[in-house]
Write an enzyme that holds these catalytic residues in place. Structure first.
Site, PDB file in Angstrom:
ATOM      1  N   GLY A  20       0.192  -1.004  -0.284  1.00  0.00           N
ATOM      2  CA  GLY A  20      -0.006   0.016   0.186  1.00  0.00           C
ATOM      3  C   GLY A  20       0.442   1.093  -0.024  1.00  0.00           C
ATOM      4  N   ARG A  43       2.733  11.714  -8.203  1.00  0.00           N
ATOM      5  CA  ARG A  43       1.519  11.330  -6.901  1.00  0.00           C
ATOM      6  C   ARG A  43       2.557  10.769  -5.956  1.00  0.00           C
ATOM      7  NH1 ARG A  43      -3.925  12.397  -6.305  1.00  0.00           N
ATOM      8  NH2 ARG A  43      -4.549  13.255  -9.106  1.00  0.00           N
ATOM      9  N   ARG A  87      -0.499  -8.351  -4.820  1.00  0.00           N
ATOM     10  CA  ARG A  87      -0.986  -7.506  -2.617  1.00  0.00           C
ATOM     11  C   ARG A  87       0.168  -7.533  -2.045  1.00  0.00           C
ATOM     12  NH1 ARG A  87      -2.561  -3.550   0.381  1.00  0.00           N
ATOM     13  NH2 ARG A  87      -4.195  -4.233   2.090  1.00  0.00           N
ATOM     14  N   GLU A 179      -8.684  -5.491   5.555  1.00  0.00           N
ATOM     15  CA  GLU A 179      -7.861  -4.416   5.802  1.00  0.00           C
ATOM     16  C   GLU A 179      -9.000  -3.516   4.487  1.00  0.00           C
ATOM     17  OE1 GLU A 179      -8.778  -6.139   1.679  1.00  0.00           O
ATOM     18  OE2 GLU A 179      -6.904  -5.500   0.782  1.00  0.00           O
ATOM     19  N   MET A 180      -8.444  -3.073   3.172  1.00  0.00           N
ATOM     20  CA  MET A 180      -9.452  -2.246   2.038  1.00  0.00           C
ATOM     21  C   MET A 180      -8.997  -2.333   0.935  1.00  0.00           C
ATOM     22  SD  MET A 180      -9.045   0.849   5.228  1.00  0.00           S
ATOM     23  CE  MET A 180     -10.552   1.426   5.026  1.00  0.00           C
ATOM     24  N   GLU A 181      -8.150  -3.241   0.037  1.00  0.00           N
ATOM     25  CA  GLU A 181      -7.906  -3.041  -0.811  1.00  0.00           C
ATOM     26  C   GLU A 181      -8.323  -4.645  -2.415  1.00  0.00           C
ATOM     27  OE1 GLU A 181      -5.668  -1.914   1.169  1.00  0.00           O
ATOM     28  OE2 GLU A 181      -5.922  -0.448   1.364  1.00  0.00           O
ATOM     29  N   SER A 203      -1.492  -6.644  11.665  1.00  0.00           N
ATOM     30  CA  SER A 203      -0.824  -6.069  12.185  1.00  0.00           C
ATOM     31  C   SER A 203      -1.217  -5.477  13.627  1.00  0.00           C
ATOM     32  CB  SER A 203      -0.658  -4.502  10.863  1.00  0.00           C
ATOM     33  OG  SER A 203      -1.523  -3.768  10.400  1.00  0.00           O
ATOM     34  N   ASP A 204      -2.606  -5.515  13.413  1.00  0.00           N
ATOM     35  CA  ASP A 204      -3.342  -4.899  14.331  1.00  0.00           C
ATOM     36  C   ASP A 204      -3.956  -6.589  14.935  1.00  0.00           C
ATOM     37  OD1 ASP A 204      -4.140  -3.323  12.021  1.00  0.00           O
ATOM     38  OD2 ASP A 204      -5.652  -3.098  13.354  1.00  0.00           O
TER      39      ASP A 204
HETATM   40  N1  HPA Z   1      -8.556  -2.488   9.470  1.00  0.00           N
HETATM   41  C1  HPA Z   1      -8.929  -1.898   7.780  1.00  0.00           C
HETATM   42  N2  HPA Z   1      -7.501  -2.150   7.287  1.00  0.00           N
HETATM   43  C2  HPA Z   1      -7.494  -2.913   8.013  1.00  0.00           C
HETATM   44  C3  HPA Z   1      -6.588  -2.230   9.536  1.00  0.00           C
HETATM   45  C4  HPA Z   1      -8.174  -2.870   9.676  1.00  0.00           C
HETATM   46  O1  HPA Z   1      -7.895  -2.507  11.754  1.00  0.00           O
HETATM   47  N3  HPA Z   1      -5.441  -2.788   9.779  1.00  0.00           N
HETATM   48  C5  HPA Z   1      -4.393  -2.985   8.603  1.00  0.00           C
HETATM   49  N4  HPA Z   1      -5.711  -2.794   7.567  1.00  0.00           N
END
Ligand code: HPA
Length: 235
Positions: A20, A43, A87, A179-181, A203-204
């Site tokens: 990302g 960018r 990705r 995640e978001m992608e 990661s969390d």
């Molecule tokens: N939410 C969405 N996307 C993420 C998160 C999350 O907690 N951690 C890493 N990417």
């Protein structure tokens, strides 16, 4: 040149590794590739083409969210004849069943997003990884002695939300992480008949607020980077 990428035709490899974060792309180029050229910095979304163990590979960022990865992956597939995008990102875990540093190989991405429907008429709210990359990642992980868990994930438009409950779609499709992608990447690849996979590092842990610290992040992500680079050799 495409609308958002300034590389010339021929300057992007057939296989693209896509973190990302542009600085993560730079880290991979600096630490793993030889004969590196910075081929686009429009960018500040850096794309580098170089060699890994003699094979030409491009590494470049997606930015965050469906609109961003949707634009970059579409232009790479359609204007640069890219065959495969892997990705390599991070995700949050919805429960303590997953641990920090776990590596996931995404089988399917589920989303409430209308991206796939309005872009390509794909009505499903869950889309599979595309082509052969997922299997090659599994194979490579085995060879490297890594545990890359094959799993469904939730691809969300939302990072911050009011309701702490696990979103309904994640429960319905048995998605332990978010995640978001990936959903938009898989949608583009499905429409265009290309290869797309997603490797994630946890990661969390959302319910406990544990996260990988900045200091731990580099080493943690190196494992995933090596897995993606070794997989890229198989294309
Ligand atoms: N939410 C969405 N996307 C993420 C998160 C999350 O907690 N951690 C890493 N990417």
């Amino acid at each position: 040149m495409s609308v958002h990428i300034s590389a010339k035709k021929g300057e992007i490899a057939k296989t693209v590794l896509m973190p990302g974060d542009p600085l993560r792309a730079k880290y991979i180029a600096d630490n793993f590739l030889t004969d590196v050229t910075l081929v686009s910095q429009t960018r500040n979304i850096f794309y580098y083409t170089g060699k890994y163990k003699g094979k030409e590979i491009t590494v470049g960022a997606s930015g965050m969210g469906f609109p961003s990865i949707g634009i970059y992956s579409y232009e790479l597939f359609t204007e640069y004849e890219v065959d495969t995008i892997i990705r390599i990102g991070t995700c949050g875990a919805y429960s303590t069943d997953l641990k920090l540093f776990d590596i996931l190989n995404v089988e399917k991405a589920a989303s409430e997003s209308t991206y796939a429907k309005f872009a390509w008429g794909i009505e499903e709210d869950i889309i599979s990884n595309q082509g052969t990359a997922f299997d090659k990642i599994n194979e490579t992980a085995k060879e490297l002695g890594l545990d890359a868990k094959a799993t469904n994930i939730h691809s969300s438009d939302i990072f911050y939300r009011k309701d702490p409950a696990v979103p309904e779609i994640a429960v319905r499709y048995n998605c332990p992480a978010v995640e978001m992608e990936a959903f938009a990447l898989f949608a583009n690849a499905q429409h265009l008949g290309k290869n797309a996979a997603t490797i994630l590092t946890v990661s969390d842990i959302i319910p406990t607020h544990e996260f990988i610290s900045a200091g731990q992040r580099e080493q943690a992500l190196r494992t995933m980077m090596e897995l993606s680079l070794e997989t890229a050799l198989k294309f």
